[in-house]
Design a protein around this motif. Sequence first.
Motif, short mmCIF file in Angstrom:
data_model
loop_
_atom_site.label_atom_id
_atom_site.label_comp_id
_atom_site.label_asym_id
_atom_site.label_seq_id
_atom_site.Cartn_x
_atom_site.Cartn_y
_atom_site.Cartn_z
N ALA A 73 25.80 57.58 48.78
CA ALA A 73 26.70 56.94 50.18
C ALA A 73 26.69 55.55 50.65
N LEU A 74 25.44 55.42 50.84
CA LEU A 74 24.77 53.91 51.25
C LEU A 74 26.02 52.49 50.80
N LEU A 121 27.06 52.12 57.88
CA LEU A 121 25.41 52.84 57.36
C LEU A 121 24.82 53.05 57.71
N SER A 122 25.58 53.24 59.24
CA SER A 122 24.65 53.74 60.74
C SER A 122 24.98 55.08 59.81
N GLN A 123 26.06 55.60 59.59
CA GLN A 123 26.56 57.47 59.95
C GLN A 123 26.11 57.66 58.18
N VAL A 124 25.85 57.13 57.28
CA VAL A 124 24.89 57.73 56.59
C VAL A 124 23.35 58.62 56.89
N PHE A 125 22.91 57.44 57.26
CA PHE A 125 21.13 58.46 58.05
C PHE A 125 21.40 59.22 58.94
N GLN A 126 22.64 59.34 60.30
CA GLN A 126 23.00 60.50 60.96
C GLN A 126 23.37 61.87 60.45
N PHE A 172 35.12 55.06 57.86
CA PHE A 172 35.82 56.43 56.93
C PHE A 172 34.22 57.18 56.47
N SER A 173 32.72 57.51 57.64
CA SER A 173 32.82 58.74 57.64
C SER A 173 32.56 59.13 55.69
N VAL A 174 32.34 57.71 55.39
CA VAL A 174 32.09 58.52 53.88
C VAL A 174 30.45 59.01 53.66
N GLY A 175 29.92 58.79 54.73
CA GLY A 175 28.67 59.40 55.16
C GLY A 175 28.53 61.24 55.12
#
Length: 507
Positions: free
Chosen positions: A91-92, A144-149, A62-65
């Motif tokens: 966010a994480l 999870l990766s999207q949060v850091f991106q 869902f692109s929560v990041g």
Amino acid sequence: MDDSLWRSKRRIALNSLFSTAAWLTPLIVGFVSTPILVNGLGTAEYGIYALIAGFISYSFSFSVGRIVVRYVAEYSLSANEAAINQIVSTALLIAMAVGVFGGLILAILAPYIVSEVLRIDPQYRQLAVPAFYIANATIISVILSQVFQYTLQGFQRFGRYVFFSNLFSVLFGFGNIVLVKSGFGIFALLLWGLILNVSLLIGNLVSVKAVFPQFRFTLSIDSGILRSAVRYSMSIIFYQIFGNLLFIFERVWVTRHFGPSAMAYFAVSALPGIYVQTLAASLAAVFLPVMSRSIQETAMLNAIYRRASKILLAGLLFFLIAVIFLGDRLLAIWIGPGFAEDAYSLLVLQAMSYGLISLMVIVWQLNEAAKAPGLNTLISALWLAVTFLAVIFLTDRFGVEAVAWGRLIGVAITLPVIFFSESRFLGRTNFAFWVGSILRLGIPVAVVSLLFHLLGNFTVSFAYLSIVGFLGLLLYSILAIGCGYFSRSELSDLFVLRTISGKRGVA
């Protein structure tokens, strides 16, 4: 030029180039790998692979990041390190909760989805069910990766993000080619994707630590930050849910009513439009932190919005005429003449719908920068509802093309929201701007369409098609400038691109 203005423009230009690179690499890799996968797996098995890959990308991702882009951009202005740690940690936590919840649902329902919802033939079910289990783990690593991106984007550090995403694309695409050429199937491809996504997660975390060494995961989160993050993320989650449901509904409907082979035609014909939408989203992502910082300065915000919209409009119109006049030749050379005959009409319809979506990404960024993602939720809900009804109504008459028509109708109906968002957040609508921009592109579009129509008939190879496309793009650019599409100020900004490697300003 004022030094701070120079640095700002230089940062935007540099990040735009990075974003283009992040889009161009998977485009090239996908162009090379797709025909090999289609022919190596077969249309039916590739259709199942495309379907499950769509679940990975669009089920619970869902692109929560995205919440961190808006808030990291804001908090970095005041160097509020504690708030940055809290918003990223929030966010994480949300991403992990969504990922685990979604993974459990897919794990429990996988046999039912495969047999009853998708109605996949029994001979392929032994492939599809375990493939969904691999998809569960992949989904968690992706979100999870999207949060850091998005954290890197909030700091406007696109270079590190681009490095890892490009490396991922190259390894993913060519790894898939090696696996298929070695006789492996869907299961191996998805397992390879899981390994790479976990590696990408680690790489993005290392990049965040390099850019922001003070990053620490924390459970001590201010109640105000937590409320803002949850409220903001819920809007994002809901509009992603509606958008993802639309994507999944299309593929489920095609597979259920027309079979896996039709799914292959539908998925491949959607790729050019998805790639263009990805490029538009990548470029728009550069403007989100800038818009977030300028949200109180209406004049500056409107200037940023118009410039970004003008670039997108010019690019999308060129993309559409290229697809209409050269798309059938591209499919024939890329996949095969028989495939092109069945997929060309789908290609045009999906290029139009994804093109309209791409045109709206700047408005979406504007809504998010103004902390009004609820508008995006409404838009995606309307897309889903209208598409659902249109597909049901049109299927008997248009077959698989009804699914493409449904999305196009759904997106077209929501275009007026552009003017609503402009009025609310920019203080006025830009109706005259849009009409004037389209009229100024009339001559370039007409001339290049004629060029493609005449030269495209002689297409015999990809090299020839590339030359025709390049000549068309060159002529289109010259005519657009000659017709006054870009102002003197906008043309002068090209100087920034030419001097990015210069000594003025800092990257």
